[in-house]
Design a protein around this motif. Structure first.
Motif, PDB file in Angstrom:
ATOM      1  N   ALA A 109      15.564 -20.701 -35.608  1.00 19.26           N
ATOM      2  CA  ALA A 109      14.058 -20.982 -35.773  1.00 19.26           C
ATOM      3  C   ALA A 109      13.407 -19.512 -35.744  1.00 19.26           C
ATOM      4  N   GLN A 110      12.787 -19.612 -36.564  1.00 17.85           N
ATOM      5  CA  GLN A 110      11.782 -18.291 -36.902  1.00 17.85           C
ATOM      6  C   GLN A 110      10.121 -18.141 -36.472  1.00 17.85           C
ATOM      7  N   ARG A 111       9.753 -19.681 -35.750  1.00 18.55           N
ATOM      8  CA  ARG A 111       8.792 -19.378 -34.901  1.00 18.55           C
ATOM      9  C   ARG A 111       8.938 -19.466 -33.601  1.00 18.55           C
ATOM     10  N   ILE A 112       8.894 -18.364 -33.005  1.00 21.31           N
ATOM     11  CA  ILE A 112       9.583 -18.674 -31.746  1.00 21.31           C
ATOM     12  C   ILE A 112       8.183 -17.771 -30.558  1.00 21.31           C
ATOM     13  N   VAL A 113       7.752 -17.943 -29.942  1.00 18.48           N
ATOM     14  CA  VAL A 113       6.269 -17.642 -28.235  1.00 18.48           C
ATOM     15  C   VAL A 113       7.554 -17.396 -27.510  1.00 18.48           C
ATOM     16  N   VAL A 114       6.796 -16.892 -26.699  1.00 16.57           N
ATOM     17  CA  VAL A 114       7.115 -16.578 -25.266  1.00 16.57           C
ATOM     18  C   VAL A 114       6.040 -16.225 -24.307  1.00 16.57           C
ATOM     19  N   SER A 115       5.832 -16.856 -22.919  1.00 17.98           N
ATOM     20  CA  SER A 115       4.729 -17.349 -22.248  1.00 17.98           C
ATOM     21  C   SER A 115       4.898 -16.647 -21.044  1.00 17.98           C
ATOM     22  N   GLU A 116       4.925 -15.237 -20.726  1.00 18.08           N
ATOM     23  CA  GLU A 116       5.179 -13.933 -19.841  1.00 18.08           C
ATOM     24  C   GLU A 116       4.301 -12.943 -19.463  1.00 18.08           C
ATOM     25  N   PRO A 117       4.170 -13.102 -17.589  1.00 20.21           N
ATOM     26  CA  PRO A 117       2.926 -12.340 -17.393  1.00 20.21           C
ATOM     27  C   PRO A 117       3.264 -10.601 -17.421  1.00 20.21           C
ATOM     28  N   ASP A 118       4.731 -10.451 -16.902  1.00 20.58           N
ATOM     29  CA  ASP A 118       5.108  -9.453 -17.117  1.00 20.58           C
ATOM     30  C   ASP A 118       4.322  -8.168 -18.318  1.00 20.58           C
ATOM     31  N   PRO A 119       3.929  -6.984 -18.364  1.00 21.48           N
ATOM     32  CA  PRO A 119       4.482  -6.495 -18.862  1.00 21.48           C
ATOM     33  C   PRO A 119       5.496  -5.509 -19.988  1.00 21.48           C
ATOM     34  N   GLN A 120       6.451  -5.532 -18.834  1.00 16.18           N
ATOM     35  CA  GLN A 120       7.753  -4.903 -19.064  1.00 16.18           C
ATOM     36  C   GLN A 120       8.412  -6.106 -20.135  1.00 16.18           C
ATOM     37  N   ARG A 121       8.657  -7.174 -18.689  1.00 13.86           N
ATOM     38  CA  ARG A 121       9.594  -8.430 -20.079  1.00 13.86           C
ATOM     39  C   ARG A 121       8.546  -8.736 -21.177  1.00 13.86           C
ATOM     40  N   ALA A 122       7.931  -8.460 -20.978  1.00 11.37           N
ATOM     41  CA  ALA A 122       6.707  -9.212 -22.660  1.00 11.37           C
ATOM     42  C   ALA A 122       6.695  -7.776 -23.882  1.00 11.37           C
ATOM     43  N   ALA A 123       7.185  -6.565 -23.500  1.00 12.00           N
ATOM     44  CA  ALA A 123       7.348  -5.594 -24.613  1.00 12.00           C
ATOM     45  C   ALA A 123       9.226  -6.472 -24.440  1.00 12.00           C
ATOM     46  N   LEU A 124      10.039  -6.757 -24.500  1.00  8.71           N
ATOM     47  CA  LEU A 124      11.228  -6.523 -24.457  1.00  8.71           C
ATOM     48  C   LEU A 124      11.542  -8.293 -25.059  1.00  8.71           C
ATOM     49  N   VAL A 125      11.042  -9.208 -25.347  1.00  5.89           N
ATOM     50  CA  VAL A 125      10.870 -10.677 -25.963  1.00  5.89           C
ATOM     51  C   VAL A 125      10.463  -9.835 -27.072  1.00  5.89           C
ATOM     52  N   ALA A 126       9.106  -9.347 -27.209  1.00  3.27           N
ATOM     53  CA  ALA A 126       8.582  -9.056 -28.269  1.00  3.27           C
ATOM     54  C   ALA A 126       9.879  -8.466 -29.303  1.00  3.27           C
ATOM     55  N   ALA A 127       9.959  -7.456 -28.477  1.00  7.54           N
ATOM     56  CA  ALA A 127      11.416  -6.294 -29.357  1.00  7.54           C
ATOM     57  C   ALA A 127      12.797  -7.453 -29.904  1.00  7.54           C
ATOM     58  N   LEU A 128      12.616  -8.195 -28.963  1.00  5.58           N
ATOM     59  CA  LEU A 128      14.027  -9.427 -30.100  1.00  5.58           C
ATOM     60  C   LEU A 128      13.616 -11.071 -31.477  1.00  5.58           C
ATOM     61  N   GLY A 129      12.091  -9.889 -31.444  1.00  2.00           N
ATOM     62  CA  GLY A 129      11.282 -11.125 -32.478  1.00  2.00           C
ATOM     63  C   GLY A 129      10.658 -12.074 -32.080  1.00  2.00           C
ATOM     64  N   ALA A 130      10.117 -12.459 -31.277  1.00  4.26           N
ATOM     65  CA  ALA A 130       9.323 -13.560 -30.502  1.00  4.26           C
ATOM     66  C   ALA A 130       7.672 -12.604 -30.134  1.00  4.26           C
ATOM     67  N   ARG A 131       6.853 -13.436 -30.490  1.00  8.38           N
ATOM     68  CA  ARG A 131       5.717 -13.344 -30.102  1.00  8.38           C
ATOM     69  C   ARG A 131       5.103 -14.034 -28.826  1.00  8.38           C
ATOM     70  N   LEU A 132       4.478 -13.416 -28.537  1.00 10.31           N
ATOM     71  CA  LEU A 132       3.926 -13.660 -27.006  1.00 10.31           C
ATOM     72  C   LEU A 132       2.765 -13.888 -27.157  1.00 10.31           C
ATOM     73  N   VAL A 133       2.524 -14.349 -25.052  1.00  8.10           N
ATOM     74  CA  VAL A 133       1.240 -15.036 -24.751  1.00  8.10           C
ATOM     75  C   VAL A 133       1.798 -15.209 -23.451  1.00  8.10           C
ATOM     76  N   THR A 134       0.222 -14.890 -22.233  1.00  9.38           N
ATOM     77  CA  THR A 134       0.209 -14.931 -20.996  1.00  9.38           C
ATOM     78  C   THR A 134       0.260 -16.446 -21.035  1.00  9.38           C
ATOM     79  N   PRO A 135       0.823 -17.075 -19.838  1.00  9.67           N
ATOM     80  CA  PRO A 135       0.512 -17.930 -19.420  1.00  9.67           C
ATOM     81  C   PRO A 135      -1.573 -18.521 -19.357  1.00  9.67           C
ATOM     82  N   SER A 136      -1.859 -17.811 -18.811  1.00 12.43           N
ATOM     83  CA  SER A 136      -3.412 -17.915 -18.652  1.00 12.43           C
ATOM     84  C   SER A 136      -3.775 -19.153 -20.537  1.00 12.43           C
TER      85      SER A 136
END
Length: 339
Positions: free
Chosen positions: A186-213
């Protein structure tokens, strides 16, 4: 030996315990590092009722073979990890390599009769010892178990390069799901995560970020369409409702998180849009073994998954901080020889 002993909700301490001795078909392991899992923390607080007083927990581990009957391809001194799921070895599911479905399964770190990996030494069945590839950082062996959970979930969801993947939750299992989806193409991966620290980590793993809202609108925009595969690494009524709200018609939704033992589902969202709701529990034998081999390919990116290390003196405090939500780390390793 020293061991971290759970005495009841909110109480855990390092104590002296007798050294374990391997019997026939068993291996003696010297623990190098063991990760504190979310289920360990929920056991520590008493939330899940799956840990018992006087128990030594721990199942995300890497160790060195010290004696007993090593598995084929390993010998004394080798660095290994441990598949925590112990099947009966005789039923059809065990014969098929699906020990996680064995009616008589026991799980290292969960079964109170097994002295597990928060200790200097541990004895496990020889068949549960899995060698690590030569040259990989030893600590990466403690990540195999959670990574195998994410891989089993993504594989159960039939993840492929054609999928638009949404991961709900960016904690350790959500991170494992991101890496598993990438591993499966998979190349298109988005993660929903509100915590900034965890969000930064999943972004470093190659995912794009959204917040639950914003997941309802932003996930579709970032993926270029509605998600065809949703990996729910939380496992709650609220996250399943989000999954069913945003997923494409005929999407697969994998429930891998176990936040709530019972959930409420909008059934029409499953039936009228012909979506699939798929359960994922632990991993089978092949998923665990292949993940142990895969960490050689994953390389240095796995370093990002380990946020902190503590020795015996810091282990009880790490549990308290994680339970209170004051820890700044999402994955803490307990290192008996001191970090």
């Amino acid at each position: 030996m020293r061991a971290l002993v759970f005495h009841g909700p909110g109480s855990i301490a390092v104590e002296q315990r007798p050294d374990p001795a391997p019997g026939p078909g068993e291996v003696l392991l010297e623990i190098i590092a063991t990760g504190i899992c979310g289920s360990d923390v929920h056991g520590f607080t008493g939330e899940n009722g799956r840990r018992h007083p006087n128990q030594v927990m721990g199942h995300e581990t890497v160790a060195r073979v010290r004696g007993g009957e090593p598995s084929a391809g390993t010998s004394v001194g080798d660095v290994v990890t441990v598949n925590p799921v112990i099947g009966c070895g005789h039923c059809p599911t065990c014969a098929a390599g699906e020990e996680q479905a064995c009616p008589q399964r026991r799980v290292i770190g969960v079964d109170p009769t097994i002295s597990s990996a928060f200790a200097d030494l541990m004895v496990v069945p020889t068949r549960n010892v899995v060698p690590l590839p030569a040259g990989v950082p030893e600590e990466h062996g403690a990540l195999v178990e959670p990574l195998a959970v994410g891989f089993h979930a993504a594989r159960r969801g039939r993840c492929s390069g054609a999928d638009a993947v949404l991961v709900l939750g960016g904690g350790p299992i959500g991170q494992a799901c991101v890496l598993a989806a990438r591993r499966l193409g998979a190349q298109r991966i988005v993660v929903s995560e509100p915590d900034p620290q965890r969000a930064a980590l999943v972004a470093a793993l190659g995912a794009r970020l959204v917040t639950p809202s914003t997941v309802g609108t932003e996930a579709e925009r970032l993926l270029g369409g509605k998600p065809t595969l949703v990996l729910d690494a939380v496992g709650a009524t609220a996250t399943l409702a989000v999954a069913l709200e945003v997923a494409a018609r005929a999407a697969r939704i994998v429930l891998v998180g176990m936040s709530e033992p019972s959930v409420t589902l909008p059934a029409y969202e499953i039936s009228t849009s012909e979506r699939e709701l798929i359960g994922a529990f632990c991993y089978n034998r092949e998923d665990f073994a292949s993940t142990a081999a895969w960490i050689a390919e994953a390389g240095a990116q796995l370093d990002q998954l380990i946020n902190s290390r503590v020795g015996w003196s810091g282990a009880p405090g790490a549990f308290r901080d994680l339970a209170a939500g004051t820890a700044q780390a999402s994955k803490i390793l307990v290192v008996p020889a001191n970090p």
